[in-house]
Design an enzyme around this catalytic site. Structure first.
Site, short mmCIF file in Angstrom:
data_model
loop_
_atom_site.label_atom_id
_atom_site.label_comp_id
_atom_site.label_asym_id
_atom_site.label_seq_id
_atom_site.Cartn_x
_atom_site.Cartn_y
_atom_site.Cartn_z
N CYS A 155 -0.12 3.98 2.47
CA CYS A 155 0.24 3.57 3.83
C CYS A 155 1.69 3.95 4.14
O CYS A 155 2.00 4.50 5.19
CB CYS A 155 0.08 2.06 4.01
N CYS A 205 0.84 -1.21 0.00
CA CYS A 205 0.00 0.00 0.00
C CYS A 205 0.87 1.26 0.00
O CYS A 205 1.45 1.62 1.03
CB CYS A 205 -0.91 -0.04 1.23
#
Length: 108
Positions: A36, A33
């Site tokens: 993230c 991600c």
């Protein structure tokens, strides 16, 4: 990761998050991600700023399947704020330092 960011898992969830005596900010994330990873510096800054008042930690959804399933986590990053063992607020998507601070201030 900084010393102010904890690692939450299926195994320590009940004790470290649900049993916490102060608000807990949990970042549900995955290695793949990009948002993230981009949020880590802001998360670290907020964890240091709120040290002693809020617990801040991350839970890797690829390594832990029980907790993400229990809370219906399907998108990353998802941030949950817990107070008294219950979800007080949920946000989905990358947040910057100011947004994270405003999120936490509402629960102090």
């Amino acid at each position: 990761m900084s010393a102010n960011i904890e690692t939450f898992t299926d195994q320590n969830w009940a004790a470290d998050v649900l049993g916490a005596d102060k608000p807990v900010l949990v970042d549900f994330w995955a290695e793949w991600c990009a948002p993230c990873k981009a949020m880590v510096p802001d998360l670290e800054a907020v964890a240091a700023q709120y040290s002693g008042r809020v617990r801040v930690g991350k839970l890797n959804v690829e390594e832990n399947d029980q907790v993400p399933f229990q809370y219906g986590i399907t998108a990353m990053p998802t941030l949950l704020v817990f107070k008294g063992g219950k979800v007080a607020e949920q946000r989905v998507g990358k947040m910057n330092r100011d947004q994270l601070a405003k999120l936490l201030d509402a629960h102090l």
